[in-house]
Design an enzyme around this catalytic site. Structure first.
Site, mmCIF file in Angstrom:
data_model
loop_
_atom_site.group_PDB
_atom_site.id
_atom_site.type_symbol
_atom_site.label_atom_id
_atom_site.label_comp_id
_atom_site.label_asym_id
_atom_site.label_seq_id
_atom_site.Cartn_x
_atom_site.Cartn_y
_atom_site.Cartn_z
ATOM 1 N N ASN A 12 0.788 -1.229 0.000
ATOM 2 C CA ASN A 12 0.000 0.000 0.000
ATOM 3 C C ASN A 12 0.822 1.284 0.000
ATOM 4 O O ASN A 12 0.401 2.295 -0.562
ATOM 5 C CB ASN A 12 -0.913 0.002 1.233
ATOM 6 C CG ASN A 12 -1.735 1.257 1.349
ATOM 7 O OD1 ASN A 12 -2.514 1.581 0.457
ATOM 8 N ND2 ASN A 12 -1.557 1.987 2.438
ATOM 9 N N ASP A 34 -0.365 -6.720 4.877
ATOM 10 C CA ASP A 34 -0.671 -5.528 5.655
ATOM 11 C C ASP A 34 -1.692 -4.658 4.917
ATOM 12 O O ASP A 34 -1.730 -4.626 3.687
ATOM 13 C CB ASP A 34 0.628 -4.745 5.884
ATOM 14 C CG ASP A 34 0.452 -3.547 6.793
ATOM 15 O OD1 ASP A 34 0.143 -3.757 7.974
ATOM 16 O OD2 ASP A 34 0.610 -2.404 6.309
ATOM 17 N N HIS A 70 -6.803 -1.529 1.751
ATOM 18 C CA HIS A 70 -6.348 -0.305 1.092
ATOM 19 C C HIS A 70 -5.724 -0.569 -0.284
ATOM 20 O O HIS A 70 -5.128 0.330 -0.877
ATOM 21 C CB HIS A 70 -5.355 0.421 1.993
ATOM 22 C CG HIS A 70 -5.969 0.878 3.282
ATOM 23 N ND1 HIS A 70 -6.852 1.920 3.363
ATOM 24 C CD2 HIS A 70 -5.854 0.392 4.551
ATOM 25 C CE1 HIS A 70 -7.253 2.087 4.616
ATOM 26 N NE2 HIS A 70 -6.660 1.161 5.356
ATOM 27 N N GLU A 91 -4.794 -8.611 6.774
ATOM 28 C CA GLU A 91 -5.221 -7.709 7.830
ATOM 29 C C GLU A 91 -6.334 -6.810 7.277
ATOM 30 O O GLU A 91 -6.065 -5.837 6.580
ATOM 31 C CB GLU A 91 -4.045 -6.845 8.310
ATOM 32 C CG GLU A 91 -4.443 -5.855 9.388
ATOM 33 C CD GLU A 91 -3.627 -4.564 9.347
ATOM 34 O OE1 GLU A 91 -3.536 -3.897 10.389
ATOM 35 O OE2 GLU A 91 -3.112 -4.216 8.269
#
Length: 557
Positions: free
Chosen positions: A169, A291, A295, A336
């Site tokens: 991201n 992670d 997004h 996540e």
């Protein structure tokens, strides 16, 4: 040579041969032990805070241990790959029953620091792996390419998969050390990542928006993951890679990534996917913890999964004699998605085998175990394409502390996958050297090697080994056998394998329980926790509760 000396010498040689044979046998036993990601016990270690195996790399890139405010909250503390190797050799992870280790992202981080909070009370470095500078190199504070190879091979030889934290991201923040080294900053922002690569609130760049995909999460430079046109490599990496060649940084450059360190005329996100897949191709990495999953456009996670599946096959083909090369499981990914629990959604159709379960109950009372376990088993183990990763503590949501014996029982016997955050098993305490506004930092204290809670650790080790030995615990069907004392069974079956256990999580006295629906008449069983043995007679077994009031019944082999 005297007869006596010859005897001592021969005895020593025989002892050494037996030791070597034992190590080889045990490693093969670990490597070939039945494994399923559905029963994974994943140990999440923040590498920098775990164990310092090589003090010579502690101040790489000019980093300091104590910042100019006198704080160590956000500095590198010294933990590294060599430290993980040492603990693997000591058997720490096998003693805990771990079958997968998740390490924070080892990619090269920004060399400098940013302000840790609004009061500028501490300097915040990328010790946690979330401030990437160069995905094609390992950070010098963490180790070298060869140390990473040794770590993965050693873990594999002990039956332990290796999972890397990955970030698609964002990049790391702009910082003074990198500005000086790579010639970007005031009046020269075009020399940094370039507007084709990131959006950020700086001159010459587009600002982030407010939606999940295009926002600047925590003000971080946001990768333009929606971009479909081909772009050149970013200016900062052109500068850095030229510098790498002049300074002979080969010991830290991932060999399989070298083919991607050039203009490929592909979108930014595809460069980053390629760079991550190079770690899989080079070392045989088994999985990723992804992670900030929500997004990034979900289709990119599917691309990452497919690319890494091929990379893992390539590593297995190219390294036929390496531990783990004969494993056949696909590359694994967990994500996540902040706040998600037991919901099965579109992520599972786009590369994810698991999503982190933020809603696992974190109280230390055991009265509600049946409600939790029956719900989890019915939702997770009834669907071969669904799993979650439950935890009690994390680097983002804080540390759960209380009765750590009960919390260990609750987590380690849970259906589905589980995550142990480093130090949960030793009753590690939150850092007291933290600033109140730095909410993420207390849970990232150094591993408490000097003051381990030995009683807690012994309990977690017993349960962890029992879980590792029995696929049924995470992946099997759950059935309540009686209310008082509460007891349940777990049974796992497929075409060529069966596993079954009976568990009494809490009992204060001797108990007789009907196991006729689980074990055959006359079967020899034992309580793994105490080692006590008995036989099934008239469908019943009797055991006296040992320390910590738990009974773990299994068939004798």
């Amino acid at each position: 040579m005297s007869r006596k000396k010859l005897l001592y010498s021969s005895t020593a040689i025989i002892t050494l041969i037996i030791l070597i044979f034992s190590l080889i046998f045990n490693n093969e036993d670990f490597e070939t032990k039945p494994f399923s990601w559905d029963n994974v016990s994943l140990y999440f270690v923040m590498t920098d805070r775990f164990y310092d195996g090589d003090k010579s790399n502690n101040n790489s890139y000019g980093r300091v241990n104590i910042d100019d405010k006198g704080s160590t909250v956000g500095t590198f503390h010294g933990g590294d790959i060599k430290g993980l190797i040492q603990k693997l050799k000591e058997g720490y992870f096998n003693d805990l029953g771990i079958n997968a280790i998740w390490i924070t992202s080892p990619v090269e981080q920004i060399h400098g620091f940013v302000s840790g909070d609004a009061q500028n009370s501490f300097d915040h470095y990328g010790y946690h792996g979330y401030y990437a500078l160069d995905w094609t190199s390992i950070d010098k504070n963490i180790g070298t390419v060869e140390e990473m190879r040794e770590f993965v091979d050693l873990a594999h030889s002990k039956g332990i998969r290796v999972v890397l934290d990955v970030v698609l991201n964002h990049t790391g923040y702009a910082n003074k050390a990198d500005m000086d080294e790579y010639n970007y900053g005031e009046g020269k922002w075009e020399n940094w990542w370039g507007k084709d690569w990131i959006r950020v609130d700086l001159p010459g760049y587009d600002k982030g928006s407010t939606d999940d995909i295009s926002m600047n999460l925590s003000g971080l430079p946001d990768i333009r993951s929606e971009e479909v046109k081909g772009v050149d490599i970013p200016p900062i990496l052109k500068t850095k890679w030229e510098k790498d060649s002049k300074e002979n940084n080969d010991p830290w450059i991932i060999p399989a990534a070298k083919k991607y360190r050039k203009n490929l005329n592909i979108p930014p996100i595809e460069y980053i996917i390629n760079w991550h897949s190079a770690w899989v191709e080079e070392f045989g990495i088994d999985g990723f913890r992804c992670d900030t999953t929500k997004h990034i456009e979900v289709e990119h996670w599917k691309k990452l999964k497919d690319k890494c599946n091929e990379a893992l096959k390539t590593w297995r083909k190219n390294n036929p004699n390496s531990p783990g090369s004969q494993w056949s499981d696909d590359f694994w990914m967990t994500g996540e998605v902040f706040g998600q629990g037991l919901e099965k959604n579109h992520y599972y159709d786009n590369g994810f085998d698991s999503i982190i379960n933020f809603k696992f109950p974190k109280g230390d009372n055991l009265d509600s175990l049946e409600k939790i376990y029956s719900e989890y088993s019915s939702k997770i183990n009834s669907d071969p394409n669904f799993n979650v990763l439950s935890y009690i503590s994390s680097h983002d949501t804080g540390m759960t502390r209380g009765n750590m014996i009960n919390l260990g029982t609750k987590l380690l016997l849970a259906p589905g996958g589980i995550e142990i955050y480093y130090g949960d098993e030793t009753n590690r305490k939150p850092s007291t050297n933290t600033i109140t506004t730095a909410k993420d930092q207390p849970s990232r204290s150094d591993m408490n090697w000097d003051n381990i809670d030995k009683e807690v650790l012994k309990h977690w080790q017993k349960l962890g080994q029992f879980r590792r030995n029995h696929l049924a615990i995470g992946a099997g069907d759950h059935k309540k056998l009686q209310d008082y004392p509460y007891a349940f069974s777990r049974i796992y079956k497929n075409d060529n394998f069966e596993d079954k256990v009976v568990i009494i999580p809490y009992v204060e006295e001797e108990v007789t329980i009907d196991v006729s629906s689980i074990f055959e008449e006359g079967a020899e069983v034992r309580d793994f926790y105490s080692g006590n043995k008995t036989k099934v007679k008239n469908g019943l077994v009797s055991f006296k509760a040992s320390k910590n009031n738990i009974i773990l019944i299994e068939l004798m082999e």
